[in-house]
Scaffold this active site. Structure first.
Site, PDB file in Angstrom:
ATOM      1  N   THR A  28      38.931 -12.923   6.968  1.00 56.09           N
ATOM      2  CA  THR A  28      38.449 -14.050   7.760  1.00 56.09           C
ATOM      3  C   THR A  28      37.188 -13.624   8.511  1.00 56.09           C
ATOM      4  O   THR A  28      36.533 -12.663   8.126  1.00 56.09           O
ATOM      5  CB  THR A  28      39.578 -14.534   8.717  1.00 56.09           C
ATOM      6  OG1 THR A  28      39.162 -15.749   9.344  1.00 56.09           O
ATOM      7  CG2 THR A  28      39.909 -13.513   9.805  1.00 56.09           C
ATOM      8  N   ASN A  29      36.814 -14.321   9.561  1.00 55.91           N
ATOM      9  CA  ASN A  29      35.653 -13.951  10.374  1.00 55.91           C
ATOM     10  C   ASN A  29      35.915 -14.338  11.830  1.00 55.91           C
ATOM     11  O   ASN A  29      36.975 -14.880  12.142  1.00 55.91           O
ATOM     12  CB  ASN A  29      34.383 -14.629   9.839  1.00 55.91           C
ATOM     13  CG  ASN A  29      34.545 -16.131   9.817  1.00 55.91           C
ATOM     14  OD1 ASN A  29      34.652 -16.775  10.853  1.00 55.91           O
ATOM     15  ND2 ASN A  29      34.599 -16.706   8.622  1.00 55.91           N
ATOM     16  N   ALA A  30      34.922 -14.073  12.698  1.00 57.96           N
ATOM     17  CA  ALA A  30      35.154 -14.179  14.146  1.00 57.96           C
ATOM     18  C   ALA A  30      34.906 -15.575  14.731  1.00 57.96           C
ATOM     19  O   ALA A  30      34.834 -15.726  15.948  1.00 57.96           O
ATOM     20  CB  ALA A  30      34.254 -13.172  14.865  1.00 57.96           C
ATOM     21  N   ALA A  95      32.827 -21.762   9.775  1.00 63.41           N
ATOM     22  CA  ALA A  95      32.415 -20.487   9.186  1.00 63.41           C
ATOM     23  C   ALA A  95      33.353 -20.247   7.997  1.00 63.41           C
ATOM     24  O   ALA A  95      34.380 -19.576   8.122  1.00 63.41           O
ATOM     25  CB  ALA A  95      32.536 -19.376  10.214  1.00 63.41           C
TER      26      ALA A  95
END
Ligand code: C5P
Length: 220
Positions: A28-30, A95
């Protein structure tokens, strides 16, 4: 601008997506989803009906906003494609995780000694698909849905944002840096397909959302 947002449907994608390797592990991402919520609140305040397709985030959703919760990029894509026809504006603030593991293991992968290699496949580019659909219908000029994307880069921000806007058939793109990812604030530049460029100072995401929607009004 004197038009009314009452009765308009604003569709927003927000937050990260999760791409699972097995039932408990994912990439995943932030992304915090805060920009998506700020856009949703502002669009509501203007009188629009708002739907957010959101990945998993810890900040609660604003009131009077319909939220479709998803986890993966494919789930986000399916929801967006289902609702795109009825949207007047689509803002892609999500995102989306660019890749997903090539293989999903339905049972938890056992820990073992030594190197593990992960093979990744590209995820569908959701806003680009919507842009393609819009373009195909443009035998006669079609304004809606107005398409707004975000662009986040560590370098070459202006150049690649303009390229993305063109390639994805967007009306506007919001260029920003990774510093805004989990932050309360954002420093953004708004580019539009008619060549305008608005460099905004460091603002709260709410105030930035207000400026984005004001610009979006020019394309409705
Ligand atoms: O190409 P890039 O990921 O930098 O483009 C960013 C824009 O495209 C954002 O608006 C993002 O929400 C959207 N996007 C998407 N689907 C993807 C990747 C990005 O809709 N798979």
């Amino acid at each position: 601008m004197s038009f009314s947002w009452n009765g308009l449907h604003v569709l927003i994608t927000s937050g990260p997506t999760r791409e699972f390797l097995d039932p408990v592990r994912f990439i995943t991402n932030a992304s915090s989803g805060k920009m998506g919520w700020a856009l949703a609140e502002e669009a509501r305040r203007l009188g629009a009906r708002v739907t957010v397709v959101s990945g998993p985030v810890s900040t609660p959703a604003p009131e009077k906003v319909s939220v479709k919760w998803i986890e993966t990029a494919f789930e986000m894509r399916n929801q967006v494609l289902k609702m795109a026809k009825k949207a007047d504006i689509i803002i892609s603030a999500a995102a989306v995780t660019d890749w997903r593991p090539k293989k999903f293991s339905p049972s938890k992968i056992k820990r073992k000694k030594g190197e593990v290699r992960l093979s990744l496949l590209p995820n569908p580019d959701i806003i680009r698909e919507i842009g393609e659909i819009k373009k195909k219908k443009e035998g006669r000029p079609q304004r809606r849905p107005v398409l707004i994307g975000f662009s986040l880069e560590t370098n070459g921000l202006e150049r690649s944002s303009l390229k993305k806007m063109r390639e994805k058939n967007l009306d506007m793109i919001v260029a920003n840096s990774p510093a805004s990812l989990s932050s309360e604030k954002i420093r953004a530049t708004l580019f539009s397909k008619i060549g305008s460029k608005k460099k905004l100072p460091l603002l709260s995401k709410r105030l930035c959302a207000r400026k984005i929607l004001k610009e979006a009004g020019n394309f409705l």
